[in-house]
Design a protein around this motif. Structure first.
Motif, PDB file in Angstrom:
ATOM      1  N   VAL A 572       1.101  -1.118  -0.189  1.00 32.03           N
ATOM      2  CA  VAL A 572      -0.012   0.016  -0.169  1.00 32.03           C
ATOM      3  C   VAL A 572       0.879   1.085  -0.015  1.00 32.03           C
ATOM      4  O   VAL A 572       1.897   1.394   0.640  1.00 32.03           O
ATOM      5  CB  VAL A 572      -0.734   0.004   1.449  1.00 32.03           C
ATOM      6  N   LEU A 573       0.438   2.442  -0.775  1.00 32.48           N
ATOM      7  CA  LEU A 573       1.175   3.246  -0.948  1.00 32.48           C
ATOM      8  C   LEU A 573       0.070   4.758  -0.450  1.00 32.48           C
ATOM      9  O   LEU A 573      -0.885   4.777  -1.146  1.00 32.48           O
ATOM     10  CB  LEU A 573       1.621   3.930  -2.184  1.00 32.48           C
ATOM     11  N   LEU A 574       0.458   5.386   0.484  1.00 32.92           N
ATOM     12  CA  LEU A 574      -0.343   6.447   0.980  1.00 32.92           C
ATOM     13  C   LEU A 574       0.227   7.815   0.530  1.00 32.92           C
ATOM     14  O   LEU A 574       1.549   8.162   1.073  1.00 32.92           O
ATOM     15  CB  LEU A 574      -0.442   6.458   2.565  1.00 32.92           C
ATOM     16  N   ILE A 575      -0.441   8.494  -0.304  1.00 36.80           N
ATOM     17  CA  ILE A 575      -0.108   9.811  -0.700  1.00 36.80           C
ATOM     18  C   ILE A 575      -0.605  10.920  -0.084  1.00 36.80           C
ATOM     19  O   ILE A 575      -1.904  11.046   0.050  1.00 36.80           O
ATOM     20  CB  ILE A 575      -0.144   9.749  -2.282  1.00 36.80           C
ATOM     21  N   ASP A 576       0.179  12.001   0.448  1.00 39.75           N
ATOM     22  CA  ASP A 576      -0.524  13.120   1.012  1.00 39.75           C
ATOM     23  C   ASP A 576      -0.665  14.128  -0.079  1.00 39.75           C
ATOM     24  O   ASP A 576       0.521  14.855  -0.327  1.00 39.75           O
ATOM     25  CB  ASP A 576       0.407  13.578   2.304  1.00 39.75           C
ATOM     26  N   ALA A 583      -0.243  16.305   6.865  1.00 45.65           N
ATOM     27  CA  ALA A 583      -0.446  15.713   8.103  1.00 45.65           C
ATOM     28  C   ALA A 583       0.233  14.240   8.140  1.00 45.65           C
ATOM     29  O   ALA A 583       0.500  13.892   9.053  1.00 45.65           O
ATOM     30  CB  ALA A 583      -2.020  15.639   8.844  1.00 45.65           C
ATOM     31  N   LEU A 584       0.388  13.644   7.044  1.00 47.56           N
ATOM     32  CA  LEU A 584       0.732  12.105   7.086  1.00 47.56           C
ATOM     33  C   LEU A 584       2.163  11.972   7.398  1.00 47.56           C
ATOM     34  O   LEU A 584       2.565  11.051   8.004  1.00 47.56           O
ATOM     35  CB  LEU A 584       0.499  11.703   5.597  1.00 47.56           C
ATOM     36  N   GLY A 585       3.204  13.033   6.843  1.00 45.98           N
ATOM     37  CA  GLY A 585       4.590  12.946   7.192  1.00 45.98           C
ATOM     38  C   GLY A 585       4.648  13.192   8.858  1.00 45.98           C
ATOM     39  O   GLY A 585       5.443  12.242   9.329  1.00 45.98           O
ATOM     40  N   LYS A 593      11.897  17.078   6.557  1.00 39.52           N
ATOM     41  CA  LYS A 593      12.697  17.668   5.457  1.00 39.52           C
ATOM     42  C   LYS A 593      12.833  16.747   4.231  1.00 39.52           C
ATOM     43  O   LYS A 593      13.561  16.930   3.264  1.00 39.52           O
ATOM     44  CB  LYS A 593      14.112  18.082   5.703  1.00 39.52           C
ATOM     45  N   ALA A 594      12.191  15.596   4.396  1.00 41.24           N
ATOM     46  CA  ALA A 594      12.168  14.274   3.549  1.00 41.24           C
ATOM     47  C   ALA A 594      11.405  14.755   2.237  1.00 41.24           C
ATOM     48  O   ALA A 594      10.461  15.577   2.385  1.00 41.24           O
ATOM     49  CB  ALA A 594      11.616  13.016   3.916  1.00 41.24           C
ATOM     50  N   PRO A 595      11.781  14.552   1.008  1.00 36.89           N
ATOM     51  CA  PRO A 595      11.406  15.004  -0.281  1.00 36.89           C
ATOM     52  C   PRO A 595       9.875  13.957  -0.312  1.00 36.89           C
ATOM     53  O   PRO A 595       9.781  13.149   0.114  1.00 36.89           O
ATOM     54  CB  PRO A 595      12.171  14.579  -1.488  1.00 36.89           C
ATOM     55  N   GLY A 596       8.907  15.026  -1.029  1.00 35.80           N
ATOM     56  CA  GLY A 596       7.483  14.339  -1.246  1.00 35.80           C
ATOM     57  C   GLY A 596       6.887  14.412  -2.436  1.00 35.80           C
ATOM     58  O   GLY A 596       7.705  14.833  -3.704  1.00 35.80           O
ATOM     59  N   VAL A 621       4.718   5.891   2.425  1.00 32.56           N
ATOM     60  CA  VAL A 621       4.037   6.829   2.503  1.00 32.56           C
ATOM     61  C   VAL A 621       4.839   7.715   1.684  1.00 32.56           C
ATOM     62  O   VAL A 621       6.110   7.823   1.645  1.00 32.56           O
ATOM     63  CB  VAL A 621       3.857   7.459   3.907  1.00 32.56           C
ATOM     64  N   MET A 622       4.118   8.828   0.920  1.00 35.55           N
ATOM     65  CA  MET A 622       4.966   9.853   0.057  1.00 35.55           C
ATOM     66  C   MET A 622       4.266  10.945   0.801  1.00 35.55           C
ATOM     67  O   MET A 622       2.947  11.547   0.705  1.00 35.55           O
ATOM     68  CB  MET A 622       4.176   9.925  -1.384  1.00 35.55           C
ATOM     69  N   PRO A 623       4.863  11.710   1.721  1.00 39.31           N
ATOM     70  CA  PRO A 623       4.519  12.959   2.193  1.00 39.31           C
ATOM     71  C   PRO A 623       4.471  14.324   1.365  1.00 39.31           C
ATOM     72  O   PRO A 623       4.579  14.047   0.173  1.00 39.31           O
ATOM     73  CB  PRO A 623       5.605  13.209   3.320  1.00 39.31           C
ATOM     74  N   ILE A 624       4.029  15.531   1.839  1.00 37.22           N
ATOM     75  CA  ILE A 624       3.930  16.369   0.885  1.00 37.22           C
ATOM     76  C   ILE A 624       5.103  16.863   0.283  1.00 37.22           C
ATOM     77  O   ILE A 624       5.173  17.577  -0.734  1.00 37.22           O
ATOM     78  CB  ILE A 624       2.898  17.687   1.671  1.00 37.22           C
ATOM     79  N   GLY A 625       6.546  16.831   1.302  1.00 38.83           N
ATOM     80  CA  GLY A 625       7.683  17.228   0.752  1.00 38.83           C
ATOM     81  C   GLY A 625       7.544  19.051   0.944  1.00 38.83           C
ATOM     82  O   GLY A 625       6.963  19.426   1.798  1.00 38.83           O
ATOM     83  N   HIS A 626       8.477  19.394   0.135  1.00 38.13           N
ATOM     84  CA  HIS A 626       8.662  20.891   0.119  1.00 38.13           C
ATOM     85  C   HIS A 626       7.888  21.684  -0.994  1.00 38.13           C
ATOM     86  O   HIS A 626       7.636  21.298  -1.955  1.00 38.13           O
ATOM     87  CB  HIS A 626      10.321  21.358  -0.127  1.00 38.13           C
TER      88      HIS A 626
END
Length: 795
Positions: A572-576, A583-585, A593-596, A621-626
């Motif tokens: 499963v991949l969860l994309i913000d 909020a997922l990160g 600071k992780a890329p997203g 998880v794919m966070p929002i990033g910068h």
């Protein structure tokens, strides 16, 4: 993207949230649910109302009590037979009810009540003194009659006692003695006026009937004198027999004339019929006439000759054949005799026609002559009758008048006798006093037995009305039942409020991992099973979860579904994708600071660099990033489209957390990239109109709307969920003590509890995946080389 679902196929479901695309203005209310929900408030309001009613009654008893004194009057039936030894029964008088209503109106009339105000004992009451006012100019006191009359009318109550012939006259006053005095005086004034009116009426009627009786006697004497004079002049006694003879003769002549006229009409009709038949050549003959013609010697002889020739023809045919000259000659001779016979027959028929016409014409002439003679005799009889009738008409007219006046005289005499007897009888008065009013001992108002329950019920009904009105006008989604009022969309799941689950500790972030045995975790697993089952049946991989408005709980639900799916052996991949409130990160402890996603859209990092593993096996998880400039517009770029296509080959399920659809347009863009979408609505916050509008907007987008998730449901919303939650905890407690057993419905929604028992019937759904966290009988091992995963095959 997966070309397998470029066009979505509709899937029919038995559970729809609404029958139409519109939402009703008023919310259907379950009365029992509302009463259970607000029972404490209603009981409290009722008790408060009862207390207020008791206090109000106590105050009114001390300050403004009212006493009611009652007089009863009996109305008897109309006196129709003054010779009867008993009074008339009310049941025998059909007009008694009308009479009672009339008397009740008279009792309350201004005429009666003004007379009451002038009675001596009434002027000595405290009630009377309350209407004394001082004259500003002279300084003296005067009685305000109009005001007193209005107050007396307001406090006077005249009623017909149901089922009886009794009138109740009651007056209410603040002083019990005044109430009794006023009631008794109203009844007495009314009875005095009724008796006086009856006496005057009887006197006038007696005088009138006496005058008419004397006039009838004088008319009888005049008529007898005129009758004797006519008899002497016309000698009617000697002409009565002759008159009878003339009448009899006239009747006989009239009957004979009628009979002759009828016969004449019939004879003319018969003659006209024969004439028309002769002209139309449709003359009808009787069988006897036809037989007579057939018996004519000439006809008879020709018939014999024809028979003989037919015999000769038969012999010739047998000897020579049908075409022989002898047979032909015989046929010619037969035809000649037939023509001769027919000619003779027609001649005889014409003679018969002439004979019948002549007889019919003769009969008409005879009847016409007879009818004319009878008419002449009848006219002479009529003249004689008119002469005699003129002599008898005047006599009979006087005789009828004489008989009528004799009957009038007898009726008038009998009426006068009955009137005198009726007036003399003591029971002839229709309204009689039955009982006077006593001084009341206790007030009629207020009474504790009436005021306390009355005020309590008033408070109860008023509060209940406000509650039901509020529930009817409330447009918020409160229960799953409210979802039936939305446009057609499946209700996928119901998530309880965090406070309903003791194991949640007030928070539901990643609850399926931290409190897997709780109520909310079970509800989320049920939602996961429903969503994954629908997506796999349709070949979907990308699921967007969106809220109707901010605060719906999209991030929490998306993260828990992703965790539950990963725990069910899926990648499963969860994309913000919520650029406004990422909020997922933070939820999965990923370096800020992780890329997203933003970095991927800006093409500053590769796809693999934006994906981060979590502590949950199988969940990335794919966070929002910068944040970068123009990141919102890049959601529609080819970069994002290619990324989703690559991710669908790596993962079984891709979940996209998006901002509220009613606030920003990002969700609409993402809905055109995802395969499916789930709409999250928060109970007791989101309104039906808003959710319905969101559903309608989703209908025009590429993503297939799987349905609605109703979040933050409270058990106090009617009682059903409270019982459901209680049953869940009782079952969970029994399972934890070794007494549990699987109670699923074909798809496991739970996980292994403390004793190793699955809280569901986890079994393979046919494609190698177990839909529960129990021991799956067909567990599939996910290929770690995600890049080689065939995207055309469902996970």
């Amino acid at each position: 993207m997966n070309s397998q679902h470029a066009s979505h196929n509709p899937v029919h479901s038995a559970a729809r949230t609404g029958p139409s695309t519109g939402t009703p203005r008023f919310t259907p209310v379950d009365p029992m649910r509302v009463l259970r929900q607000y029972r404490i408030l209603l009981i409290a309001v009722t008790l408060v109302g009862a207390f207020i009613g008791g206090v109000l009654t106590f105050i009114l008893v001390r300050t403004a009590p009212e006493y009611e004194a009652e007089v009863t009057l009996k109305v008897i039936g109309q006196m129709t037979n003054p010779y009867s030894t008993t009074a008339p029964s009310p049941t025998e008088d059909h007009s008694l009810q009308t009479e009672m209503r009339t008397q009740a109106f008279i009792i309350a009339s201004d005429d009666v009540l003004r007379s009451v105000l002038s009675r001596a004992d009434v002027t000595r009451t405290n009630w009377y003194r309350d209407f004394s006012v001082k004259d500003a100019s002279s300084g003296s006191s005067r009685f305000d009659a109009d005001k007193a009359l209005g107050d007396l009318k307001k406090n006077l109550d005249v009623e017909i006692v149901r089922g009886t012939s009794v009138l109740s006259v009651a007056v209410t006053a603040h002083d019990p003695n005044d109430a009794a005095i006023l009631s008794n005086n109203v009844a007495q004034v009314y009875l005095d006026k009724v008796n006086l009116a009856n006496q005057q009426k009887s006197s006038k009627l007696a005088e009138l009937f006496t005058t008419y009786r004397n006039r009838a006697q004088q008319d009888i004497n005049d008529l007898e004198r005129q009758m004797r004079l006519i008899m002497d002049e016309a000698q009617l006694s000697a002409t009565e027999n002759r008159h009878n003879e003339v009448v009899l003769k006239h009747e006989q002549l009239f009957q004979s004339t009628q009979q002759t006229e009828q016969a004449l009409l019939q004879a003319r009709a018969a003659y006209d019929s024969l004439v028309r038949a002769q002209k139309d050549n449709s003359f009808q003959y009787t069988p006897e006439e036809l037989a007579t013609i057939d018996d004519n010697p000439f006809i008879h002889t020709r018939d014999d000759r024809i028979l003989l020739l037919k015999e000769q023809r038969r012999v010739a045919m047998e000897r020579f054949g049908e075409a022989h000259r002898s047979v032909t000659e015989i046929d010619q001779r037969i035809a000649a005799i037939e023509a001769e016979k027919q000619q003779k027959r027609d001649e005889l028929l014409r003679q018969l026609q002439q004979l019948r016409l002549s007889q019919a014409q003769t009969q008409v002439q005879v009847l016409e002559a007879s009818f004319a003679d009878l008419n002449k005799q009848l006219e002479e009889a009529r003249v004689q009758m008119r002469e005699l009738n003129q002599k008898l008409t005047e006599y009979n007219s006087l005789k009828d008048k004489h008989a009528q006046r004799l009957a009038d005289l007898a009726n008038l005499t009998d009426t006068l006798t009955k009137m005198e007897l009726t007036t003399a009888r003591p029971d002839a008065v229709r309204v009689q006093l039955q009982s006077l009013a006593d001084t009341p001992k206790s007030p009629s108002f207020p009474r504790y037995g009436v005021m306390v329950p009355g005020v309590a019920m008033m408070f109860l009904f008023l509060t209940a009305g406000i509650v039901f009105l509020r529930e009817t006008l409330d447009q918020r989604l409160k229960t799953p039942g409210c979802c039936r009022l939305l446009p057609p969309a499946d209700l996928l799941g119901v998530i309880p409020r965090a406070s309903e689950d003791p194991s949640s500790d007030g928070r539901i972030e990643r609850i399926v991992e931290h409190a897997p045995q709780g109520l909310i975790a079970e509800a989320l697993r049920q939602l996961r099973g429903e969503v994954i089952d629908r997506m796999e049946r349709r070949g979907y991989r990308t699921l967007m979860i969106v809220g109707a408005q901010p605060g719906a709980g999209v991030t929490v639900i998306a993260s828990n579904i992703a965790a539950a799916a990963a725990m069910n052996h899926r990648r499963v991949l969860l994309i913000d994708a919520n650029f406004r409130r990422p909020a997922l990160g933070k939820m999965f402890d990923i370096d800020p600071k992780a890329p997203g996603l933003a970095d991927l859209l800006a093409e500053e990092h590769e796809l693999d660099q934006t994906i981060h593993a979590t502590s949950t096996d199988g969940l990335d998880v794919m966070p929002i990033g910068h944040m970068h400039d123009g990141v919102f517009e890049k959601l529609e770029s080819q970069t994002f489209r290619r990324a989703l296509t690559q991710l669908e080959g790596r993962y079984d399920l891709i979940l996209i957390d998006t901002p509220a659809m009613s606030i920003v347009g990002d969700s609409r863009v993402l809905a055109n990239r995802a395969d499916a979408v789930v709409l999250v609505a928060r109970a007791m916050k989101d309104k039906r109109g808003l959710v319905a509008r969101m559903l309608q907007q989703l209908q025009g987008l590429r993503a297939d709307c799987l349905g609605i998730v109703l979040n933050d449901i409270r058990s106090s919303a009617g009682g059903y969920f409270r019982r459901n939650y209680r049953a869940f905890y009782e079952y969970q407690y029994a399972s934890a003590n070794g007494n549990g057993h699987a109670n699923g419905n074909g798809r496991s929604n739970g996980h292994a509890n403390g004793n190793g028992h699955a809280n569901g019937n986890g079994h393979s759904n046919g494609n190698g995946h177990s839909n529960g966290n129990g021991h799956a009988s067909h567990r599939r091992v996910i290929d770690t080389t995600a890049e080689t995963h065939d995207p055309s095959k469902p996970a």
